[in-house]
Design a protein around this motif. Structure first.
Motif, mmCIF file in Angstrom:
data_model
loop_
_atom_site.group_PDB
_atom_site.id
_atom_site.type_symbol
_atom_site.label_atom_id
_atom_site.label_comp_id
_atom_site.label_asym_id
_atom_site.label_seq_id
_atom_site.Cartn_x
_atom_site.Cartn_y
_atom_site.Cartn_z
ATOM 1 N N GLN A 293 0.863 -1.172 0.000
ATOM 2 C CA GLN A 293 0.000 0.000 0.000
ATOM 3 C C GLN A 293 0.906 1.229 0.000
ATOM 4 O O GLN A 293 1.758 1.366 0.891
ATOM 5 C CB GLN A 293 -0.909 0.002 1.231
ATOM 6 N N THR A 294 0.734 2.106 -0.964
ATOM 7 C CA THR A 294 1.688 3.211 -1.100
ATOM 8 C C THR A 294 1.722 4.088 0.152
ATOM 9 O O THR A 294 2.790 4.539 0.562
ATOM 10 C CB THR A 294 1.363 4.090 -2.318
ATOM 11 N N TYR A 295 0.580 4.317 0.770
ATOM 12 C CA TYR A 295 0.503 5.168 1.956
ATOM 13 C C TYR A 295 1.349 4.594 3.086
ATOM 14 O O TYR A 295 2.075 5.312 3.770
ATOM 15 C CB TYR A 295 -0.959 5.295 2.374
ATOM 16 N N ASP A 297 3.555 1.666 2.955
ATOM 17 C CA ASP A 297 4.823 1.012 2.673
ATOM 18 C C ASP A 297 5.838 1.899 1.954
ATOM 19 O O ASP A 297 7.039 1.771 2.168
ATOM 20 C CB ASP A 297 4.574 -0.252 1.843
ATOM 21 N N LEU A 298 5.357 2.790 1.076
ATOM 22 C CA LEU A 298 6.258 3.701 0.361
ATOM 23 C C LEU A 298 6.184 5.112 0.929
ATOM 24 O O LEU A 298 6.897 6.002 0.463
ATOM 25 C CB LEU A 298 5.922 3.721 -1.135
ATOM 26 N N HIS A 299 5.300 5.290 1.930
ATOM 27 C CA HIS A 299 5.131 6.593 2.584
ATOM 28 C C HIS A 299 4.804 7.678 1.557
ATOM 29 O O HIS A 299 5.319 8.796 1.615
ATOM 30 C CB HIS A 299 6.366 6.933 3.413
ATOM 31 N N ALA A 300 3.931 7.294 0.627
ATOM 32 C CA ALA A 300 3.510 8.177 -0.454
ATOM 33 C C ALA A 300 1.987 8.282 -0.417
ATOM 34 O O ALA A 300 1.283 7.332 -0.778
ATOM 35 C CB ALA A 300 3.978 7.617 -1.800
ATOM 36 N N ASP A 301 1.470 9.427 0.006
ATOM 37 C CA ASP A 301 0.028 9.630 0.132
ATOM 38 C C ASP A 301 -0.519 10.126 -1.201
ATOM 39 O O ASP A 301 -0.890 11.296 -1.364
ATOM 40 C CB ASP A 301 -0.265 10.627 1.252
ATOM 41 N N THR A 302 -0.586 9.212 -2.146
ATOM 42 C CA THR A 302 -0.930 9.572 -3.519
ATOM 43 C C THR A 302 -2.328 10.187 -3.624
ATOM 44 O O THR A 302 -2.558 11.074 -4.446
ATOM 45 C CB THR A 302 -0.817 8.332 -4.413
ATOM 46 N N ARG A 303 -3.256 9.702 -2.815
ATOM 47 C CA ARG A 303 -4.611 10.268 -2.833
ATOM 48 C C ARG A 303 -4.583 11.736 -2.401
ATOM 49 O O ARG A 303 -5.278 12.575 -2.997
ATOM 50 C CB ARG A 303 -5.523 9.451 -1.905
ATOM 51 N N LYS A 304 -3.784 12.063 -1.408
ATOM 52 C CA LYS A 304 -3.685 13.444 -0.938
ATOM 53 C C LYS A 304 -3.162 14.359 -2.047
ATOM 54 O O LYS A 304 -3.645 15.483 -2.210
ATOM 55 C CB LYS A 304 -2.760 13.513 0.277
ATOM 56 N N TRP A 305 -2.179 13.882 -2.808
ATOM 57 C CA TRP A 305 -1.602 14.725 -3.857
ATOM 58 C C TRP A 305 -2.651 15.108 -4.889
ATOM 59 O O TRP A 305 -2.631 16.212 -5.426
ATOM 60 C CB TRP A 305 -0.444 14.015 -4.538
ATOM 61 N N VAL A 306 -3.563 14.162 -5.166
ATOM 62 C CA VAL A 306 -4.659 14.453 -6.088
ATOM 63 C C VAL A 306 -5.613 15.460 -5.466
ATOM 64 O O VAL A 306 -5.976 16.470 -6.090
ATOM 65 C CB VAL A 306 -5.402 13.153 -6.462
ATOM 66 N N LYS A 307 -6.040 15.190 -4.232
ATOM 67 C CA LYS A 307 -7.029 16.060 -3.588
ATOM 68 C C LYS A 307 -6.493 17.474 -3.383
ATOM 69 O O LYS A 307 -7.258 18.449 -3.440
ATOM 70 C CB LYS A 307 -7.455 15.462 -2.244
ATOM 71 N N GLU A 308 -5.189 17.608 -3.132
ATOM 72 C CA GLU A 308 -4.575 18.927 -2.951
ATOM 73 C C GLU A 308 -4.290 19.626 -4.280
ATOM 74 O O GLU A 308 -3.969 20.818 -4.297
ATOM 75 C CB GLU A 308 -3.278 18.799 -2.153
ATOM 76 N N GLY A 309 -4.378 18.898 -5.382
ATOM 77 C CA GLY A 309 -4.104 19.487 -6.687
ATOM 78 C C GLY A 309 -2.639 19.807 -6.919
ATOM 79 O O GLY A 309 -2.309 20.683 -7.720
#
Length: 419
Positions: A293-295, A297-309
């Protein structure tokens, strides 16, 4: 892409429709007219790390390297694609004359040795000549596919700043927890943004490294220095990755372009692993049971990057077949569509063309029509604005005709990418 290029693509589309009408495939004309005229991303990744796609091996002459590069661009045109994600910084090195980092060893076989030409400059010029977008693909933190700093060229920043580097899983990485590291890797990438008419900055899925059983990414010292105020190390690591993304987004926007892209926008896109979080971990997650899970295991909050634009487009690597139990393509496409809805961030699906015909893959991947079904399914989700195929070698070789099927079923003519 210039106005001439756009007119050329639209003319090609009109020509293809005329041919369909003449040949009598009348039922197909309305659907194909819609597809031929609607902008969509049709990309392919062109990987240089470990000489995966290009150059085919290290040590080729400059003329041989250039000929191979142009052949890949020509293949993209033949497949009616419109963008190439060209890997220009595979391991803290460069496919252009960078003042920050050495020439890539994947060119000459010797890190730091001038190859006799400028691959990125040539790629930009020749891609645009073919009405292709050129997205410069960078890997932010990977330093080497080994753990011996002495094998790096003496002038390498990782040797000059050994405190920046951590070994893990048989590789060397820059430490994302150090502010000076984040600034340096941004500087190194922005050099290409400032000097070339690239259409986008593109990152892949590597932030903090994928977990390796029994090994520890030893960033305790950086956490002790900079982790005050965070509930745990994982939250601090995610903040480090957030800072890398948000700062890079701001800095790309601040670059003043001259020349052909004067006044034009350089976009910023990221291609993460396809699962943000499983629903069993987080109710906002996808109906998957992925082992990564990227959040988390990779410490990458990919969903947040989308929501923040913070990014202009996202290309989740949806590298599983329809019906795959742990991570079903047919369930992930709706989840990602809902995630981007209303954000203005474009969604493109990353497609595992490399799996088609691979005997080690499940039965679904032995069917040449599997990938075409992906595009058919995604077409029911308007948020999906296109697809990107991994990778160039398979786009050309097409082991079982899966790419031929995609082109025949979905790409009746070339179109421009969505902007």
């Amino acid at each position: 892409m210039g106005q001439i290029g756009r007119r050329g693509l639209l003319a090609a589309a009109a020509g293809a429709l005329s041919v369909l009408a003449v040949t009598g495939d009348a039922a197909a004309v309305p659907e194909r007219r819609r597809r031929a005229s609607k902008p969509e991303m049709r990309g392919m990744w062109l990987a240089s790390v470990a000489n995966r796609d290009w150059p085919s091996k290290a040590g080729l002459t400059a003329d041989q390297q250039k000929a191979e590069l142009l052949a890949h661009l020509d293949t993209a045109v033949r497949r009616r694609l419109n963008a190439v994600m060209f890997q220009v910084r595979p391991t803290a090195d460069a496919m252009w004359p960078s003042p920050y980092e050495p020439w890539s060893q994947y060119l000459t076989g010797v890190q730091g040795r001038h190859p006799g030409w400028d691959p990125l400059g040539t790629a930009v010029e020749e891609a645009h000549r073919r009405d292709l977008e050129l997205h410069a693909w960078f890997n932010p933190y990977r330093v080497a596919n080994h753990t011996d700093p002495s094998r790096l060229v003496a002038s390498h920043p990782a040797r000059l700043n050994p405190e920046w580097v951590l070994p893990y899983g048989g590789k060397l990485y820059y430490n994302p927890g150090l502010p000076e590291v984040r600034r340096f890797v941004q500087d190194a990438m922005l050099d290409a943004v400032q000097r070339y008419d690239i259409d986008a900055v593109h990152w892949d899925d590597y932030f903090y490294p994928y977990p390796v059983a029994g090994q520890v990414f030893d960033d305790d010292e950086a956490y002790a220095r900079y982790g005050t105020g965070f509930p745990d190390k994982a939250a601090w690591r995610r903040d480090n990755t957030d800072r890398l993304v948000s700062e890079m987004a701001d800095r790309i926007k601040a670059v003043k372009k001259t020349g052909k892209k004067a006044g034009g926008k350089v976009r910023f896109g990221i291609s993460p692993f396809g699962v943000w979080r499983n629903a069993s971990t987080d109710p906002l997650g996808s109906p998957t049971r992925a082992g990564v899970q990227t959040y988390d295991d990779l410490h990458a909050d990919t969903r947040k990057w989308v929501k923040e634009g913070w990014i202009d487009y996202i290309v989740p690597q949806l590298y599983w077949n329809i019906g795959f139990e742990a991570a079903d393509y047919a369930k992930l496409v709706p989840w990602w569509s809902e995630t981007v809805r209303g954000t203005g961030v474009h969604l493109y699906a990353g497609e595992a063309l490399y799996k088609a015909g691979d005997p080690a893959q499940p039965a679904a991947w032995q069917d040449p029509a599997e990938l075409s079904r992906h595009l058919t399914l995604a077409a029911d989700h308007p948020e999906v604005r296109g697809h990107v195929f991994f990778s160039a070698k398979e786009v050309a070789a097409d082991r079982i005709g899966a790419m031929d099927r995609v082109v025949a079923d979905h790409y009746p003519a070339r179109v421009r990418p969505p902007h």
